[in-house]
Design an enzyme around this catalytic site. Structure first.
Site, PDB file in Angstrom:
ATOM      1  N   HIS A 278       0.836  -1.206   0.000  1.00  0.00           N
ATOM      2  CA  HIS A 278       0.000   0.000   0.000  1.00  0.00           C
ATOM      3  C   HIS A 278       0.871   1.256   0.000  1.00  0.00           C
ATOM      4  O   HIS A 278       0.642   2.190  -0.788  1.00  0.00           O
ATOM      5  CB  HIS A 278      -0.921  -0.002   1.222  1.00  0.00           C
ATOM      6  N   GLU A 279       1.854   1.291   0.889  1.00  0.00           N
ATOM      7  CA  GLU A 279       2.709   2.487   0.987  1.00  0.00           C
ATOM      8  C   GLU A 279       3.521   2.691  -0.283  1.00  0.00           C
ATOM      9  O   GLU A 279       3.738   3.825  -0.719  1.00  0.00           O
ATOM     10  CB  GLU A 279       3.632   2.365   2.202  1.00  0.00           C
ATOM     11  N   HIS A 282       1.982   4.642  -3.280  1.00  0.00           N
ATOM     12  CA  HIS A 282       2.083   6.106  -3.329  1.00  0.00           C
ATOM     13  C   HIS A 282       3.288   6.538  -4.160  1.00  0.00           C
ATOM     14  O   HIS A 282       3.240   7.554  -4.862  1.00  0.00           O
ATOM     15  CB  HIS A 282       2.194   6.679  -1.916  1.00  0.00           C
ATOM     16  N   GLU A 358      -5.434   7.300  -1.339  1.00  0.00           N
ATOM     17  CA  GLU A 358      -5.356   6.158  -0.429  1.00  0.00           C
ATOM     18  C   GLU A 358      -6.194   4.992  -0.942  1.00  0.00           C
ATOM     19  O   GLU A 358      -5.806   3.823  -0.790  1.00  0.00           O
ATOM     20  CB  GLU A 358      -5.809   6.558   0.973  1.00  0.00           C
ATOM     21  N   ASP A 362      -4.815   1.250  -1.787  1.00  0.00           N
ATOM     22  CA  ASP A 362      -5.409  -0.004  -1.307  1.00  0.00           C
ATOM     23  C   ASP A 362      -5.620  -0.979  -2.469  1.00  0.00           C
ATOM     24  O   ASP A 362      -5.336  -2.182  -2.356  1.00  0.00           O
ATOM     25  CB  ASP A 362      -6.749   0.269  -0.614  1.00  0.00           C
TER      26      ASP A 362
END
Length: 425
Positions: A278-279, A282, A358, A362
């Site tokens: 997930h991180e 970004h 976000e 996900d």
């Protein structure tokens, strides 16, 4: 006029606080819609009765403190002006130093000290709240150390920006806001580059991840995402908090993959890999750069509006606010007040953009790991460790949430898991 403005300010703050107290404690409904009850997003399925009660109590008080803090800052700056304290600070600076280049730092230290003292009670209440609900594990001495680091970093930032701003205002009273924004562009990029290696280590100790097997798996995901990282860092946050976090920050060669030790201690390997995917999303989807662009565009509009509003306020209320002109350093509290108000008003839009990013992250994590179950259980544990509300009130989400609610995140993952199961059948 000054007395009337002050009275109206106090009355407005009282009514504002009363409204949010009523809204959060008596009006807002945080129960789940019927269709989500009994699902994996239902906190009753993964929190016990005491945890459910504590999460509601903690969230209400924390949210009330949030809504009180911003307007309290505005009220503080307003009274610094109305009581003539800003002008007094300037006079003290002038009488203390014959060199003009020393007068601004002296003025700012007085303003910063008074601001620190005024905001300390709310900050301490927030710390005590987290401590009493076992979110924070930080000692008072450690917390005060962080507060003092914040103070000096804030003072240094204010010294640089105020000195440059008022030099620009004196040079160009009409276009200072544009020149200030142009100067902020390279400075913002410079700070994003320095954040991981200069600012963050002031607060915590970073070290290479001790679990080399886990590090290899994380770096394998990072390689697929084209993240130029040779190490994964862990930071000892358990001495400060029980909550969890992980992130990828920095740009270019300074990009850092970071895990809190609380995350390492509380989540399984599969859950950690989902969080890291997930991180990394970004970084893959350039959200860091979009966030920089968004911040710069918001600051351009904010500086423009602040300049217009500042001129209007001084023309209309200059004598009451004890401000002789916009070029005078004693007008700084007015500028800070206006910028804080504009930030508060713009935050909902900024958060809405962030929530979209976000959500994208996900989805990337699901596609990367193909492990919706790990995502669901990790979000459940995040909810438990932070005593978060799964379905927060609308105004809380609107003004506070930079991430989708846990109801939205977990239900999305559950829907994906059901579709995958049907597809395989």
């Amino acid at each position: 006029m000054a007395r009337k403005i002050g009275l109206y300010g106090i009355l407005a703050y009282f009514l504002y606080g009363l409204f949010f107290y009523w809204y959060l404690f008596y009006f807002a409904d945080t129960s789940l819609p019927f269709e989500y009850q009994g699902t994996m997003a239902d906190p009753a399925t993964f929190l016990n009765g005491r945890e459910l009660m504590l999460s509601e109590e903690f969230s209400r008080i924390r949210n009330l403190l949030f809504f009180l803090a911003g307007p309290f800052e505005w009220l503080f700056y307003l009274f610094i002006l109305l009581l003539g304290l800003s002008r007094i600070f300037k006079n003290w600076a002038v009488s203390s130093a014959k060199y003009k280049w020393l007068q601004t730092p002296i003025y700012l230290i007085w303003l910063s000290v008074f601001s620190f003292i005024a905001s300390f009670p709310l900050s301490y209440i927030g710390y005590s709240l987290s401590k009493s609900y076992h979110i924070s594990t930080q000692s008072f001495a450690s917390w005060m150390k962080d507060e003092l680091i914040d103070f000096w970093i804030g003072y240094g930032w204010l010294l640089i920006t105020a000195s440059v701003l008022y030099w620009l205002i004196r040079k160009s009273a009409k276009r200072w806001w544009l020149y200030a924004w142009l100067l902020s562009v390279p400075f913002t990029l410079f700070m994003v580059f320095l954040q991981p290696v200069i600012i963050d280590p002031l607060y915590n100790d970073f070290s290479p991840l001790k679990n080399k097997e886990l590090e290899a798996k994380i770096l394998e995901i990072a390689e697929k995402a084209d993240i130029p990282a040779d190490h994964v860092f862990e930071v000892n946050m358990s001495e400060k908090t029980n909550s969890m976090n992980a992130y990828v920050n920095g740009i270019g060669a300074n990009a850092r993959i970071v895990l809190w030790d609380t995350t390492l201690n509380k989540l399984s390997e599969d859950e950690i890999l989902f969080i890291m995917a997930h991180e990394m999303a970004h970084y893959v989807e350039k959200h860091i750069y979009f966030s920089i662009v968004k911040s710069l565009l918001f600051s351009l509009l904010g500086l423009y509006l602040a300049a217009k509003l500042m001129n209007w306020c001084i023309r209309r209320f200059g004598p009451a606010l004890k401000i002789p002109s916009i070029q005078d350093i004693s007008s700084l509290p007015l500028l800070l007040l206006l910028l804080s108000m504009l930030t508060f008003v713009s935050d909902p839009l900024s958060h809405a953009i962030s929530r979209y990013q976000e959500t994208r992250a996900d989805r990337y994590a699901i596609e990367m790991t193909r492990d919706a179950e790990a995502g669901i259980t990790s979000f459940q544990e995040l909810t438990r460790s932070g005593l978060s509300q799964v379905n927060p009130p609308f105004l809380v989400k609107f003004f506070r949430y930079s991430h989708p609610t846990m109801l939205e995140r977990i239900s999305t993952l559950e829907e994906y898991a059901v579709k995958e199961k049907r597809r395989k059948e």
